[in-house]
Design a protein around this motif. Structure first.
Motif, PDB file in Angstrom:
ATOM      1  N   LYS A 306       0.833  -1.192   0.000  1.00  0.00           N
ATOM      2  CA  LYS A 306       0.000   0.000   0.000  1.00  0.00           C
ATOM      3  C   LYS A 306       0.879   1.258   0.000  1.00  0.00           C
ATOM      4  CE  LYS A 306      -4.226  -1.606   2.239  1.00  0.00           C
ATOM      5  NZ  LYS A 306      -5.153  -1.378   3.386  1.00  0.00           N
ATOM      6  N   PHE A 307       0.325   2.300  -0.571  1.00  0.00           N
ATOM      7  CA  PHE A 307       1.076   3.554  -0.576  1.00  0.00           C
ATOM      8  C   PHE A 307       1.208   4.119   0.836  1.00  0.00           C
ATOM      9  CE2 PHE A 307       1.503   8.149  -1.102  1.00  0.00           C
ATOM     10  CZ  PHE A 307       2.583   8.201  -1.968  1.00  0.00           C
ATOM     11  N   SER A 308       0.207   3.871   1.690  1.00  0.00           N
ATOM     12  CA  SER A 308       0.282   4.359   3.065  1.00  0.00           C
ATOM     13  C   SER A 308       1.339   3.635   3.888  1.00  0.00           C
ATOM     14  CB  SER A 308      -1.083   4.214   3.739  1.00  0.00           C
ATOM     15  OG  SER A 308      -1.519   2.865   3.719  1.00  0.00           O
ATOM     16  N   ASP A 309       1.831   2.481   3.414  1.00  0.00           N
ATOM     17  CA  ASP A 309       2.869   1.736   4.142  1.00  0.00           C
ATOM     18  C   ASP A 309       4.282   2.196   3.791  1.00  0.00           C
ATOM     19  OD1 ASP A 309       0.829   0.308   5.249  1.00  0.00           O
ATOM     20  OD2 ASP A 309       1.003  -1.390   3.861  1.00  0.00           O
ATOM     21  N   ILE A 310       4.427   3.083   2.817  1.00  0.00           N
ATOM     22  CA  ILE A 310       5.772   3.492   2.385  1.00  0.00           C
ATOM     23  C   ILE A 310       6.543   4.200   3.498  1.00  0.00           C
ATOM     24  CG2 ILE A 310       6.991   5.061   0.826  1.00  0.00           C
ATOM     25  CD1 ILE A 310       5.110   4.290  -1.361  1.00  0.00           C
ATOM     26  N   PRO A 311       5.959   5.173   4.247  1.00  0.00           N
ATOM     27  CA  PRO A 311       6.753   5.804   5.317  1.00  0.00           C
ATOM     28  C   PRO A 311       7.267   4.815   6.348  1.00  0.00           C
ATOM     29  CG  PRO A 311       4.812   7.115   4.825  1.00  0.00           C
ATOM     30  CD  PRO A 311       4.652   5.836   4.079  1.00  0.00           C
ATOM     31  N   GLN A 312       6.465   3.799   6.694  1.00  0.00           N
ATOM     32  CA  GLN A 312       6.932   2.816   7.668  1.00  0.00           C
ATOM     33  C   GLN A 312       8.032   1.940   7.091  1.00  0.00           C
ATOM     34  OE1 GLN A 312       3.790   0.347   9.108  1.00  0.00           O
ATOM     35  NE2 GLN A 312       5.102  -0.801  10.537  1.00  0.00           N
ATOM     36  N   ARG A 313       7.940   1.582   5.819  1.00  0.00           N
ATOM     37  CA  ARG A 313       8.969   0.741   5.200  1.00  0.00           C
ATOM     38  C   ARG A 313      10.254   1.518   4.944  1.00  0.00           C
ATOM     39  NH1 ARG A 313       7.160  -4.150   3.511  1.00  0.00           N
ATOM     40  NH2 ARG A 313       4.896  -4.474   3.486  1.00  0.00           N
ATOM     41  N   LEU A 314      10.165   2.856   4.859  1.00  0.00           N
ATOM     42  CA  LEU A 314      11.371   3.660   4.674  1.00  0.00           C
ATOM     43  C   LEU A 314      12.156   3.852   5.964  1.00  0.00           C
ATOM     44  CD1 LEU A 314      10.167   6.523   2.285  1.00  0.00           C
ATOM     45  CD2 LEU A 314      11.778   4.692   1.756  1.00  0.00           C
ATOM     46  N   HIS A 315      11.575   3.447   7.090  1.00  0.00           N
ATOM     47  CA  HIS A 315      12.232   3.687   8.372  1.00  0.00           C
ATOM     48  C   HIS A 315      13.598   3.011   8.445  1.00  0.00           C
ATOM     49  CE1 HIS A 315      12.496   4.708  12.603  1.00  0.00           C
ATOM     50  NE2 HIS A 315      12.808   3.458  12.872  1.00  0.00           N
ATOM     51  N   GLY A 316      13.715   1.805   7.956  1.00  0.00           N
ATOM     52  CA  GLY A 316      14.995   1.098   8.002  1.00  0.00           C
ATOM     53  C   GLY A 316      15.945   1.457   6.878  1.00  0.00           C
ATOM     54  N   LEU A 317      15.486   2.285   5.927  1.00  0.00           N
ATOM     55  CA  LEU A 317      16.320   2.656   4.788  1.00  0.00           C
ATOM     56  C   LEU A 317      16.875   4.075   4.892  1.00  0.00           C
ATOM     57  CD1 LEU A 317      14.058   1.162   1.967  1.00  0.00           C
ATOM     58  CD2 LEU A 317      16.106   0.139   2.962  1.00  0.00           C
ATOM     59  N   LEU A 318      16.526   4.787   5.950  1.00  0.00           N
ATOM     60  CA  LEU A 318      17.012   6.146   6.162  1.00  0.00           C
ATOM     61  C   LEU A 318      17.954   6.158   7.355  1.00  0.00           C
ATOM     62  CD1 LEU A 318      13.703   8.184   5.640  1.00  0.00           C
ATOM     63  CD2 LEU A 318      15.448   7.586   3.957  1.00  0.00           C
ATOM     64  N   HIS A 319      19.155   6.673   7.166  1.00  0.00           N
ATOM     65  CA  HIS A 319      20.194   6.669   8.188  1.00  0.00           C
ATOM     66  C   HIS A 319      20.610   8.104   8.494  1.00  0.00           C
ATOM     67  CE1 HIS A 319      20.393   2.404   7.249  1.00  0.00           C
ATOM     68  NE2 HIS A 319      20.615   2.709   5.973  1.00  0.00           N
ATOM     69  N   PRO A 320      21.254   8.324   9.639  1.00  0.00           N
ATOM     70  CA  PRO A 320      21.749   9.680   9.940  1.00  0.00           C
ATOM     71  C   PRO A 320      22.726  10.150   8.872  1.00  0.00           C
ATOM     72  CG  PRO A 320      21.804   8.306  11.901  1.00  0.00           C
ATOM     73  CD  PRO A 320      21.478   7.384  10.760  1.00  0.00           C
ATOM     74  N   PRO A 321      22.739  11.425   8.569  1.00  0.00           N
ATOM     75  CA  PRO A 321      23.633  11.932   7.515  1.00  0.00           C
ATOM     76  C   PRO A 321      25.089  11.845   7.936  1.00  0.00           C
ATOM     77  CG  PRO A 321      22.571  13.755   8.633  1.00  0.00           C
ATOM     78  CD  PRO A 321      21.934  12.518   9.177  1.00  0.00           C
ATOM     79  N   ASP A 322      25.962  11.832   6.939  1.00  0.00           N
ATOM     80  CA  ASP A 322      27.398  11.796   7.213  1.00  0.00           C
ATOM     81  C   ASP A 322      27.844  13.114   7.826  1.00  0.00           C
ATOM     82  OD1 ASP A 322      27.517   9.272   6.087  1.00  0.00           O
ATOM     83  OD2 ASP A 322      27.904  10.056   4.070  1.00  0.00           O
ATOM     84  N   PRO A 323      28.680  13.069   8.859  1.00  0.00           N
ATOM     85  CA  PRO A 323      29.155  14.324   9.449  1.00  0.00           C
ATOM     86  C   PRO A 323      30.211  14.989   8.568  1.00  0.00           C
ATOM     87  CG  PRO A 323      30.190  12.463  10.539  1.00  0.00           C
ATOM     88  CD  PRO A 323      29.204  11.885   9.565  1.00  0.00           C
ATOM     89  N   ILE A 324      30.460  16.248   8.850  1.00  0.00           N
ATOM     90  CA  ILE A 324      31.537  16.986   8.184  1.00  0.00           C
ATOM     91  C   ILE A 324      32.842  16.636   8.884  1.00  0.00           C
ATOM     92  CG2 ILE A 324      32.431  19.264   7.612  1.00  0.00           C
ATOM     93  CD1 ILE A 324      29.579  20.292   7.647  1.00  0.00           C
ATOM     94  N   VAL A 325      33.819  16.130   8.130  1.00  0.00           N
ATOM     95  CA  VAL A 325      35.094  15.681   8.687  1.00  0.00           C
ATOM     96  C   VAL A 325      36.169  16.705   8.316  1.00  0.00           C
ATOM     97  CG1 VAL A 325      36.783  13.823   8.819  1.00  0.00           C
ATOM     98  CG2 VAL A 325      34.353  13.290   8.479  1.00  0.00           C
ATOM     99  N   ILE A 326      36.870  17.201   9.327  1.00  0.00           N
ATOM    100  CA  ILE A 326      37.952  18.166   9.136  1.00  0.00           C
ATOM    101  C   ILE A 326      39.230  17.559   9.692  1.00  0.00           C
ATOM    102  CG2 ILE A 326      38.816  20.467   9.680  1.00  0.00           C
ATOM    103  CD1 ILE A 326      35.961  21.405   9.936  1.00  0.00           C
ATOM    104  N   ASN A 327      40.226  17.359   8.844  1.00  0.00           N
ATOM    105  CA  ASN A 327      41.534  16.870   9.262  1.00  0.00           C
ATOM    106  C   ASN A 327      42.460  18.064   9.504  1.00  0.00           C
ATOM    107  OD1 ASN A 327      41.211  13.865   8.921  1.00  0.00           O
ATOM    108  ND2 ASN A 327      40.761  14.512   6.829  1.00  0.00           N
ATOM    109  N   HIS A 328      43.136  18.020  10.619  1.00  0.00           N
ATOM    110  CA  HIS A 328      44.001  19.138  10.998  1.00  0.00           C
ATOM    111  C   HIS A 328      45.251  18.595  11.688  1.00  0.00           C
ATOM    112  CE1 HIS A 328      44.986  23.294  11.808  1.00  0.00           C
ATOM    113  NE2 HIS A 328      45.172  23.016  13.102  1.00  0.00           N
ATOM    114  N   LEU A 329      46.372  19.243  11.414  1.00  0.00           N
ATOM    115  CA  LEU A 329      47.658  18.873  12.016  1.00  0.00           C
ATOM    116  C   LEU A 329      48.114  20.007  12.929  1.00  0.00           C
ATOM    117  CD1 LEU A 329      50.104  16.966  12.258  1.00  0.00           C
ATOM    118  CD2 LEU A 329      51.088  18.134  10.272  1.00  0.00           C
ATOM    119  N   ILE A 330      48.265  19.674  14.189  1.00  0.00           N
ATOM    120  CA  ILE A 330      48.728  20.642  15.177  1.00  0.00           C
ATOM    121  C   ILE A 330      50.246  20.496  15.310  1.00  0.00           C
ATOM    122  CG2 ILE A 330      48.505  21.424  17.563  1.00  0.00           C
ATOM    123  CD1 ILE A 330      45.770  20.083  17.636  1.00  0.00           C
ATOM    124  N   ARG A 331      50.955  21.519  14.917  1.00  0.00           N
ATOM    125  CA  ARG A 331      52.413  21.466  14.969  1.00  0.00           C
ATOM    126  C   ARG A 331      52.962  22.876  15.179  1.00  0.00           C
ATOM    127  NH1 ARG A 331      54.146  20.317   8.644  1.00  0.00           N
ATOM    128  NH2 ARG A 331      53.057  22.119   7.745  1.00  0.00           N
TER     129      ARG A 331
END
Length: 347
Positions: A306-331
């Protein structure tokens, strides 16, 4: 003629005066007897229908009457406006009237839906994209320790300090001092921040610095981390943006199918519905069901849903977004005890 007509004619001729507040003593001779004076506004008792919006008036005998407002006529229901089947059979042209009723019903539903959408849009704040500029700065400090060396001179200790700050680049179209767009602090754009230092240098217990947003969080313009040492240190900063509405990273298979990497939940549902209409997967008999093609069967593991079941079925297919990664060298560079880099991201 009746007395009331006589009084009216006599009053027009001007032979005796009549006041608006009531009849005077001069009217007794005209009508043949004393008449009751009119009631003043203070003497008139409040009518129970007065609070309902009715209007009060006085008849010729001085009695108070109340006129109640009439309610608007009720709209006839669709079932009351439909023609009986006998009339439809006798008059074939009546089918055009029935088609107009169906069209009116659809038009009313569309107007109501659009009205609700406008009301929801007015409640939501207006959002716009802007650029968030990040400043990653480190600085070395040399201080004299309280510990004495063998020669009786205090030893020198080195330490460093890492700062991560951010601010939104100003829009050139906004006038300075505009109160409608107040400047937001850096932490309001973040949901979490993790700074990972060299594990071999600082051990498994103190190489991570973590900040998470809570209900008691006090907003700040930046974050600061300090450690002792003068050797170069590799660090990573993971910034998780606080998006409103929330954005999600799609499953790899669903992302390739829809051509989307990160989007909001309504955006994913809209993109999936566009895919269903483009491939004509909606059932012709049962319009609320979807016949899945092989790619959708592989993702949702069902052949029909059913079309009404799509939001529930999408629950396991949506993940938290990737974070912003900053590499830095302290010297420590020698000629300068501080260094900084600049990053830009869209918020």
């Amino acid at each position: 003629r009746p007395i009331k007509s006589f009084v009216k004619l006599r009053s027009m001729s001007g032979q005796f005066p009549i006041r608006q507040a009531g009849y005077t003593a001069d009217t007794r001779s005209a009508v043949g007897g004393p008449m009751r004076p009119a009631l003043t506004s203070q003497q008139m008792a409040p009518h129970p229908y007065a609070r309902l919006g009715g209007s009060r008036s006085r008849d010729r005998r001085g009695r108070v009457t109340t006129v109640r407002p009439t309610a608007p006529p009720a709209q006839p229901r669709l079932a009351d406006r439909e023609l009986p089947h006998t009339i439809r059979d006798l008059v074939p042209e009546s089918q055009a009237y029935m088609d107009l009723l169906r069209l009116e019903q659809k038009l009313d539903a569309t107007i109501m839906r659009k009205r609700l959408d406008i009301q929801e849009a007015l409640k939501r704040p207006v959002k716009k994209k802007c650029t968030l500029r990040l400043f990653v700065t480190h600085q070395f400090f040399v201080t004299q320790s309280t510990l004495m060396s063998d020669e009786g001179v205090g030893t020198l200790e080195s330490s460093w300090e890492l700062k991560i700050e951010g601010r939104v680049l100003k829009d050139p179209t906004v006038q300075p001092g505009d109160a409608s767009s107040p400047e937001r602090k850096f932490s309001t754009f973040l949901k979490g921040l993790v700074i990972e230092l060299d594990r071999d240098m600082y051990g498994p217990d103190s190489h991570l610095v973590e900040w998470r947003r809570t209900l008691q969080t006090q907003e700040t313009v930046g974050f600061q981390v300090g450690r002792k040492g003068e050797l170069p240190v590799k660090c990573k900063a993971f910034l998780t943006l606080d998006s409103q509405p929330a954005r999600y990273r799609l499953d790899a298979r669903l992302g390739r199918l829809l051509g989307i990497h990160t989007d909001t939940r309504p955006g994913v549902v809209n993109a999936l519905w566009t895919y269903i209409k483009a491939h004509k997967l909606q059932d012709r008999n049962e319009r609320d069901h979807i016949n899945c093609d092989p790619p959708l069967q592989q993702i949702f593991t069902v052949a029909r849903m059913k079309f009404s079941d799509i939001p529930q079925r999408l629950h396991g297919l949506l993940h938290p977004p990737d974070p912003i990664v900053i590499n830095h060298l302290i010297r420590y560079t020698g000629h300068c005890n501080s260094d900084s880099i600049i990053w830009n991201c869209s918020v």
